[in-house]
Scaffold this active site. Structure first.
Site, mmCIF file in Angstrom:
data_model
loop_
_atom_site.group_PDB
_atom_site.id
_atom_site.type_symbol
_atom_site.label_atom_id
_atom_site.label_comp_id
_atom_site.label_asym_id
_atom_site.label_seq_id
_atom_site.Cartn_x
_atom_site.Cartn_y
_atom_site.Cartn_z
ATOM 1 N N GLU A 155 41.082 60.547 20.363
ATOM 2 C CA GLU A 155 40.599 59.287 20.932
ATOM 3 C C GLU A 155 40.581 59.335 22.459
ATOM 4 O O GLU A 155 41.539 59.780 23.092
ATOM 5 C CB GLU A 155 41.501 58.139 20.476
ATOM 6 C CG GLU A 155 41.122 56.787 21.061
ATOM 7 C CD GLU A 155 42.276 55.808 21.106
ATOM 8 O OE1 GLU A 155 42.249 54.911 21.965
ATOM 9 O OE2 GLU A 155 43.205 55.951 20.289
ATOM 10 N N ARG A 201 49.713 61.443 26.122
ATOM 11 C CA ARG A 201 50.352 60.139 25.934
ATOM 12 C C ARG A 201 51.451 59.970 26.987
ATOM 13 O O ARG A 201 52.549 60.499 26.858
ATOM 14 C CB ARG A 201 50.937 60.032 24.525
ATOM 15 C CG ARG A 201 51.298 58.603 24.109
ATOM 16 C CD ARG A 201 51.820 58.564 22.687
ATOM 17 N NE ARG A 201 50.799 58.960 21.727
ATOM 18 C CZ ARG A 201 49.887 58.145 21.214
ATOM 19 N NH1 ARG A 201 49.859 56.885 21.569
ATOM 20 N NH2 ARG A 201 49.004 58.596 20.345
ATOM 21 N N ARG A 207 42.949 61.420 29.755
ATOM 22 C CA ARG A 207 42.441 62.099 28.561
ATOM 23 C C ARG A 207 41.091 62.752 28.834
ATOM 24 O O ARG A 207 40.762 63.782 28.237
ATOM 25 C CB ARG A 207 42.352 61.114 27.397
ATOM 26 C CG ARG A 207 43.714 60.644 26.926
ATOM 27 C CD ARG A 207 43.666 59.942 25.590
ATOM 28 N NE ARG A 207 45.019 59.576 25.163
ATOM 29 C CZ ARG A 207 45.347 59.232 23.924
ATOM 30 N NH1 ARG A 207 44.421 59.214 22.979
ATOM 31 N NH2 ARG A 207 46.596 58.912 23.614
ATOM 32 N N SER A 221 38.492 53.130 23.184
ATOM 33 C CA SER A 221 38.393 52.130 22.121
ATOM 34 C C SER A 221 37.617 50.951 22.666
ATOM 35 O O SER A 221 37.945 50.436 23.740
ATOM 36 C CB SER A 221 39.777 51.662 21.664
ATOM 37 O OG SER A 221 40.389 52.617 20.831
ATOM 38 N N ARG A 243 52.832 51.870 29.747
ATOM 39 C CA ARG A 243 53.189 51.575 28.359
ATOM 40 C C ARG A 243 54.483 52.296 28.011
ATOM 41 O O ARG A 243 54.646 53.477 28.317
ATOM 42 C CB ARG A 243 52.075 52.012 27.395
ATOM 43 C CG ARG A 243 50.781 51.230 27.603
ATOM 44 C CD ARG A 243 49.715 51.621 26.614
ATOM 45 N NE ARG A 243 48.448 50.976 26.951
ATOM 46 C CZ ARG A 243 47.294 51.216 26.325
ATOM 47 N NH1 ARG A 243 47.250 52.086 25.330
ATOM 48 N NH2 ARG A 243 46.184 50.585 26.698
#
Length: 423
Positions: free
Chosen positions: A346, A274, A388, A349, A259
């Protein structure tokens, strides 16, 4: 993608649902394009019918030795006009499709209305936050001695890249394998190794294109590096008509993800939270519409089970309309406790997309004892983001001497190693 027929049936309800997501009313503009397209279709059909009728009349006139000049002129004019109508109808149709494709999915009735993450709703909290006899450190302070080499990764590739080596690499690998083994052996997901490069159509089908092109990496030959295995796994059913007996389909994959994080400038620039390149175990389900509610709960529970097995405290949040992704009709975020940061972050999801993606990729099934077809429902969720999760293990299992205890379920993957010692 939205069904224009449903918008025709109740434009006010469509606009009201968009308003919950903070999107301006769109039904009037969409219906104007739809009306123009349908008028052109009717005009083409009428012109073609008249052309056929006039052509027959020409034959009859010649048989009677009448002068067919006027009829010939009319047929010639219609012959010239029909391609123009078809081109105009195609252009209007493409404009309508593009307009529909730019509108996010409609939220389900139980999704809370809100502007951003501050309006998300806590559903449940699980596990006990660890108590430390010392001040816990953040992962970027613990990680370098265990193999998280931020400096070398940045030197060779730039910001948001990390070289992972030594104990950190072993832990990272163990986490990914444990997640994948759990989902396949205990929850019935079929393991897959999908392509990491996809075409435009695949990203359009799952909703990343055209709206989020800047968040993707594109290769010189025009393909795209996947931002998540959701893209290739969901596209397994693109353009297909399944039998009802084939459903549900459940896939899981451990892949690298890429990403550009164009929409996250300035966020989490330190550490491993990230990254431009990361690994994630993804779950995708393809189900009949009446099964999607239960499947959403099932999928989220699968991700929760992995966190519970790892002994990591977490909470489930229901995202508000302003914080949901473009394709989601409802999303649960799982947020893991990070004692070094003193906050939940987070880590997964899980979203139901209803038939939104299926319409974009034309994925259908044929219900038993029915002649027609219906669009399937698609769901996706992280089970989990590996990097994560590594961060969460480092922070929750840290020891005062800089070592990190190994969660019990990971010991078989680390040949019984009980503790990761710093170097």
């Amino acid at each position: 993608m939205h069904d224009i027929r449903l918008i025709r049936d109740d434009p006010a309800a469509f606009d009201a649902a968009l308003a919950k997501r903070g999107v301006a009313p769109a039904s009037a503009a969409l219906l104007a394009l739809d009306e123009a397209r349908r008028a052109l279709i009717t005009e083409a059909q009428t012109a073609q019918a008249r052309r056929n009728e006039a052509s027959k009349a020409i034959g009859a006139a010649k048989a009677r030795r009448d002068d067919p000049t006027d009829l010939l002129a009319e047929v010639a004019e219609l012959k010239e006009r029909l391609p123009a109508i078809a081109a105009e109808e195609k252009a209007v149709g493409e404009t309508l499709t593009a307009a529909l494709a730019a509108i996010p999915n409609l939220p389900l009735a139980d999704v809370p209305r809100g502007a951003d993450e501050d309006d998300n709703v806590l559903v449940a909290t699980h596990g006990t936050q660890p108590a430390f006899a010392f001040t816990p450190k953040e992962h970027d302070a613990i990680g370098p001695a265990l193999g998280l080499d931020f400096e070398t990764g940045a030197a060779m590739s730039g910001a948001r890249f990390t070289l992972v080596r030594g104990h950190a690499a072993k832990l990272h690998r163990a986490l990914g394998q444990f997640m994948l083994d759990t989902l396949t052996a205990e929850h019935g997901y079929e393991e897959a190794i999908p392509p990491l490069l996809v075409r435009d159509e695949a990203l359009f089908g799952t909703g990343q294109l055209p709206k989020f092109a800047e968040d993707q990496f594109r290769t010189t030959d025009g393909r795209w590096l996947i931002p998540t295995a959701e893209v290739p796994l969901t596209n397994i059913v693109a353009g297909k008509i399944l039998s009802e007996a084939e459903l549900p389909l459940r896939f899981a994959a451990l892949t690298a993800c890429f990403r550009s994080e164009a929409g996250a400038a300035g966020r989490d620039t330190r550490g491993f939270i990230r990254q431009h390149q990361f690994e994630k175990v993804e779950m995708v389900s393809i189900v009949a519409p009446e099964k999607s509610e239960a499947e959403h709960e099932r999928m989220t529970a699968c991700a929760e089970g992995i966190l519970t097995a790892l002994g990591l405290p977490f909470r489930r949040m229901k995202l508000c309309t302003g914080d949901m992704g473009f394709t989601a009709a409802r999303t649960y975020d799982l947020e893991v406790w990070l004692p070094g940061q003193g906050r939940y972050r987070e880590i997964s999801s899980c979203s139901t997309c209803t038939d939104f993606q299926a319409r974009r990729m034309n994925a259908r099934y044929r219900p038993a004892e029915e002649k027609g077809t219906r669009f399937v429902h698609t769901l996706n969720g992280s089970g989990l983001a590996v990097g994560r999760t590594l961060v969460a293990v480092l922070e929750n299992y840290q020891q005062e001497d800089g070592s990190v205890a190994v969660p019990e379920v990971l010991k078989p993957y680390l040949k019984g190693l009980n503790r990761l010692e710093p170097k």
